[in-house]
Design an enzyme around this catalytic site. Structure first.
Site, PDB file in Angstrom:
ATOM      1  N   LYS A 154       0.825  -1.204   0.000  1.00 44.37           N
ATOM      2  CA  LYS A 154       0.000   0.000   0.000  1.00 44.37           C
ATOM      3  C   LYS A 154       0.872   1.273   0.000  1.00 44.37           C
ATOM      4  O   LYS A 154       2.079   1.205   0.284  1.00 44.37           O
ATOM      5  CB  LYS A 154      -0.939  -0.039   1.216  1.00 44.37           C
ATOM      6  CG  LYS A 154      -2.008  -1.161   1.131  1.00 44.37           C
ATOM      7  CD  LYS A 154      -2.906  -1.130   2.375  1.00 44.37           C
ATOM      8  CE  LYS A 154      -4.087  -2.074   2.255  1.00 44.37           C
ATOM      9  NZ  LYS A 154      -4.985  -1.997   3.449  1.00 44.37           N
ATOM     10  N   TYR A 180     -12.494  -3.322  -3.659  1.00 40.65           N
ATOM     11  CA  TYR A 180     -13.110  -3.345  -2.326  1.00 40.65           C
ATOM     12  C   TYR A 180     -14.636  -3.397  -2.429  1.00 40.65           C
ATOM     13  O   TYR A 180     -15.318  -2.723  -1.661  1.00 40.65           O
ATOM     14  CB  TYR A 180     -12.677  -2.109  -1.530  1.00 40.65           C
ATOM     15  CG  TYR A 180     -11.273  -2.194  -0.955  1.00 40.65           C
ATOM     16  CD1 TYR A 180     -10.887  -3.250  -0.120  1.00 40.65           C
ATOM     17  CD2 TYR A 180     -10.329  -1.203  -1.213  1.00 40.65           C
ATOM     18  CE1 TYR A 180      -9.603  -3.320   0.423  1.00 40.65           C
ATOM     19  CE2 TYR A 180      -9.035  -1.267  -0.664  1.00 40.65           C
ATOM     20  CZ  TYR A 180      -8.691  -2.325   0.147  1.00 40.65           C
ATOM     21  OH  TYR A 180      -7.419  -2.384   0.701  1.00 40.65           O
ATOM     22  N   ASN A 238      -2.183   0.325   7.035  1.00 38.45           N
ATOM     23  CA  ASN A 238      -1.637  -0.962   7.487  1.00 38.45           C
ATOM     24  C   ASN A 238      -0.785  -1.694   6.452  1.00 38.45           C
ATOM     25  O   ASN A 238      -0.745  -2.925   6.433  1.00 38.45           O
ATOM     26  CB  ASN A 238      -2.758  -1.855   8.025  1.00 38.45           C
ATOM     27  CG  ASN A 238      -3.817  -2.151   6.992  1.00 38.45           C
ATOM     28  OD1 ASN A 238      -3.723  -1.673   5.866  1.00 38.45           O
ATOM     29  ND2 ASN A 238      -4.802  -2.947   7.340  1.00 38.45           N
ATOM     30  N   HIS A 273      -2.072  -5.159   1.447  1.00 35.28           N
ATOM     31  CA  HIS A 273      -3.321  -5.874   1.210  1.00 35.28           C
ATOM     32  C   HIS A 273      -2.975  -7.273   0.731  1.00 35.28           C
ATOM     33  O   HIS A 273      -2.034  -7.447  -0.040  1.00 35.28           O
ATOM     34  CB  HIS A 273      -4.166  -5.190   0.122  1.00 35.28           C
ATOM     35  CG  HIS A 273      -5.259  -6.089  -0.370  1.00 35.28           C
ATOM     36  ND1 HIS A 273      -6.459  -6.217   0.297  1.00 35.28           N
ATOM     37  CD2 HIS A 273      -5.305  -6.964  -1.420  1.00 35.28           C
ATOM     38  CE1 HIS A 273      -7.201  -7.115  -0.341  1.00 35.28           C
ATOM     39  NE2 HIS A 273      -6.533  -7.580  -1.375  1.00 35.28           N
ATOM     40  N   GLU A 333      -9.520 -10.630  -7.742  1.00 31.37           N
ATOM     41  CA  GLU A 333      -8.645  -9.471  -7.531  1.00 31.37           C
ATOM     42  C   GLU A 333      -7.492  -9.437  -8.540  1.00 31.37           C
ATOM     43  O   GLU A 333      -7.128  -8.366  -9.032  1.00 31.37           O
ATOM     44  CB  GLU A 333      -8.121  -9.469  -6.087  1.00 31.37           C
ATOM     45  CG  GLU A 333      -9.249  -9.236  -5.095  1.00 31.37           C
ATOM     46  CD  GLU A 333      -8.799  -9.150  -3.641  1.00 31.37           C
ATOM     47  OE1 GLU A 333      -7.578  -9.197  -3.370  1.00 31.37           O
ATOM     48  OE2 GLU A 333      -9.686  -9.035  -2.766  1.00 31.37           O
TER      49      GLU A 333
HETATM   50  N1  UDP Z   1     -10.185  -0.599   7.151  1.00 26.81           N
HETATM   51  C1  UDP Z   1     -10.335   0.615   7.816  1.00 26.81           C
HETATM   52  N2  UDP Z   1     -11.188   0.689   8.877  1.00 26.81           N
HETATM   53  C2  UDP Z   1     -11.913  -0.385   9.304  1.00 26.81           C
HETATM   54  C3  UDP Z   1     -11.773  -1.604   8.613  1.00 26.81           C
HETATM   55  C4  UDP Z   1     -10.896  -1.690   7.546  1.00 26.81           C
HETATM   56  O1  UDP Z   1      -9.688   1.589   7.464  1.00 26.81           O
HETATM   57  O2  UDP Z   1     -12.672  -0.256  10.276  1.00 26.81           O
HETATM   58  C5  UDP Z   1      -9.293  -0.678   5.976  1.00 26.81           C
HETATM   59  C6  UDP Z   1      -7.920  -1.294   6.275  1.00 26.81           C
HETATM   60  O3  UDP Z   1      -6.953  -0.619   5.471  1.00 26.81           O
HETATM   61  C7  UDP Z   1      -8.095  -2.724   5.813  1.00 26.81           C
HETATM   62  C8  UDP Z   1      -9.045  -2.540   4.619  1.00 26.81           C
HETATM   63  O4  UDP Z   1      -9.905  -1.483   4.986  1.00 26.81           O
HETATM   64  O5  UDP Z   1      -6.852  -3.313   5.448  1.00 26.81           O
HETATM   65  C9  UDP Z   1      -9.858  -3.759   4.268  1.00 26.81           C
HETATM   66  O6  UDP Z   1     -10.509  -4.245   5.421  1.00 26.81           O
HETATM   67  P1  UDP Z   1     -10.572  -5.805   5.731  1.00 26.81           P
HETATM   68  O7  UDP Z   1     -11.496  -5.998   6.889  1.00 26.81           O
HETATM   69  O8  UDP Z   1     -10.888  -6.539   4.464  1.00 26.81           O
HETATM   70  O9  UDP Z   1      -9.094  -6.131   6.234  1.00 26.81           O
HETATM   71  P2  UDP Z   1      -7.865  -6.908   5.542  1.00 26.81           P
HETATM   72  O10 UDP Z   1      -8.461  -7.985   4.671  1.00 26.81           O
HETATM   73  O11 UDP Z   1      -7.094  -5.878   4.768  1.00 26.81           O
HETATM   74  O12 UDP Z   1      -7.071  -7.448   6.697  1.00 26.81           O
HETATM   75 MG    MG Z   2      -9.962  -7.961   3.252  1.00 31.12          MG
END
Ligand code: UDP
Ligand code: MG
Length: 164
Positions: A16, A56, A129, A132, A142
């Protein structure tokens, strides 16, 4: 795909914008290479609203989506397609929990961050974070969003070659 074993699969990873800006592309890529995953495709891309809405699609209606999209457009990402056994599941294990606070320190998110989503929300900050990685079952969808077929490569790693 160069292997017929069913569990050998490809998955999508994006380094990212925060990780690109921090100079962590090499370190993050190394984690996957060290675990034995094969890089089948890799490129730097500036994410657009159109790409992110597809990518997303499960989050597009959630309250955090706008901030997430702003974050993902802050700079280029490095997309990659990695191949290996149970790649999606294994790569998410290496990436760690969504929140750095909960991610084990041996994971990428735990090693390079400590932020909690609650703190970010309260402080009005975007939650960043680093990486991805596709959830199992989502990887083919994806990969198609981010890569054209001609950008994916079949080759033998040194480990796979019978003779060197
Ligand atoms: N995210 C966020 N706030 C939240 C949940 C998710 O900003 O409350 C963002 C974060 O960058 C995360 C992404 O949205 O990596 C996708 O969320 P997901 O739950 O799919 O997490 P991941 O699969 O990336 O662990
Ligand atoms: Mg996810």
């Amino acid at each position: 795909m160069s292997n017929n074993v069913e569990q050998v699969e490809r998955t999508f990873v994006a380094v990212k914008p925060d990780a690109v800006k921090r100079g962590l592309v090499g370190e993050i890529t190394k984690r996957f290479e060290d675990a034995g995953f094969k890089i089948c495709g890799m490129k730097m891309v500036q994410a657009t609203d159109q790409l992110l809405e597809q990518h997303y699609e499960e989050h597009v209606d959630k309250p955090f989506y706008e901030g997430l999209a702003d974050y993902m457009k802050e700079g280029p990402i490095v997309g990659m397609v990695l191949e290996g056994v149970h790649a999606a599941e294994n790569i998410r294990k290496i990436v760690g929990d969504t929140s750095a606070k909960d991610a084990h320190p041996s994971t990428i998110r735990g090693q390079y961050g400590h932020m909690s989503m609650d703190y970010a929300d309260e402080a009005g900050r975007l939650y960043k974070n680093l990486v991805h990685a596709s959830e199992p079952g989502e990887q083919e969808r994806e990969i198609e969003i981010w890569f054209e077929e001609k950008e994916l490569h079949d080759y033998q790693t040194a480990h796979e070659e019978e003779t060197r």
